[in-house]
Design an enzyme around this catalytic site. Structure first.
Site, PDB file in Angstrom:
ATOM      1  N   CYS A 153      30.731  87.270 112.588  1.00 41.06           N
ATOM      2  CA  CYS A 153      30.394  88.439 111.781  1.00 41.06           C
ATOM      3  C   CYS A 153      29.024  88.249 111.133  1.00 41.06           C
ATOM      4  CB  CYS A 153      31.448  88.651 110.702  1.00 41.06           C
ATOM      5  SG  CYS A 153      31.030  89.956 109.541  1.00 41.06           S
ATOM      6  N   VAL A 154      28.126  89.198 111.328  1.00 37.58           N
ATOM      7  CA  VAL A 154      26.754  89.075 110.856  1.00 37.58           C
ATOM      8  C   VAL A 154      26.678  88.987 109.331  1.00 37.58           C
ATOM      9  CG1 VAL A 154      26.306  91.571 110.932  1.00 37.58           C
ATOM     10  CG2 VAL A 154      24.403  89.956 111.077  1.00 37.58           C
TER      11      VAL A 154
END
Length: 130
Positions: free
Chosen positions: A78-79
Site C-alpha cells: 500500500c502506497v
C-alpha cells in the site's frame, strides 16, 4: 479457489507474516490460485530490502521475494502505508526527492484499489494480523 491474502503486521513483531507466508505456500501446493498478496498498515515493513536478520533466523522478506519469483505472485504494498513507514520504490523515491529506495525484489507499490480488486476477483480474501 482463487485467494487474496492481506498482511497487516510487520515481520518479527507478530506471527502474522509468517502465518500468511505458510498459508500461501500451502494454498499454492494444494493447487489454489493466489491472485494477490496485499501488504497494508505495518505489513508494508515486510517489503524492505534492507532488513538483515541474524544468520540463524528466518529471512521473512527473502521468503516472500523468492515465493513471488517462483510462483509469479503479485506482492502489492500500500502506497500510503509505505510512505508513512519509509518504504519507497524508484518512482516514489524520485517523486519525493529522496536519495534512495528500499523496496525488495518482487514487491511493488500501489494503491488501495489493488485491495478492492482482490476482494472483487477472489473467492476468499484472507487477512493476517490485527
Amino acid at each position: 479457489m482463487k485467494l487474496g491474502i492481506v498482511v497487516l503486521e510487520g515481520p518479527y513483531q507478530h506471527e502474522a507474516s509468517d502465518t500468511a507466508y505458510n498459508f500461501t505456500v500451502a494454498a499454492l501446493e494444494k493447487g489454489h490460485e493466489v491472485f494477490r498478496v496485499f501488504f497494508y498498515h505495518d505489513g508494508v515493513n515486510n517489503a524492505t530490502r534492507l532488513m538483515v536478520p541474524p544468520q540463524d533466523d528466518r529471512h521473512i522478506q527473502k521468503r516472500w521475494s523468492e515465493l513471488a519469483e517462483k510462483h509469479n505472485l503479485d506482492l502489492v504494498v500500500c502506497v500510503a502505508a509505505a510512505q508513512r513507514r519509509g518504504i519507497l520504490d524508484e518512482d516514489e523515491m524520485k517523486r519525493h526527492g529522496k536519495d534512495a529506495n528500499n523496496i525488495a525484489p518482487g514487491f511493488r507499490i500501489s494503491g488501495l484499489g489493488q485491495l478492492i480488486e482482490a476482494g472483487i476477483q477472489c473467492d476468499r480474501l484472507v487477512f493476517f494480523g490485527d
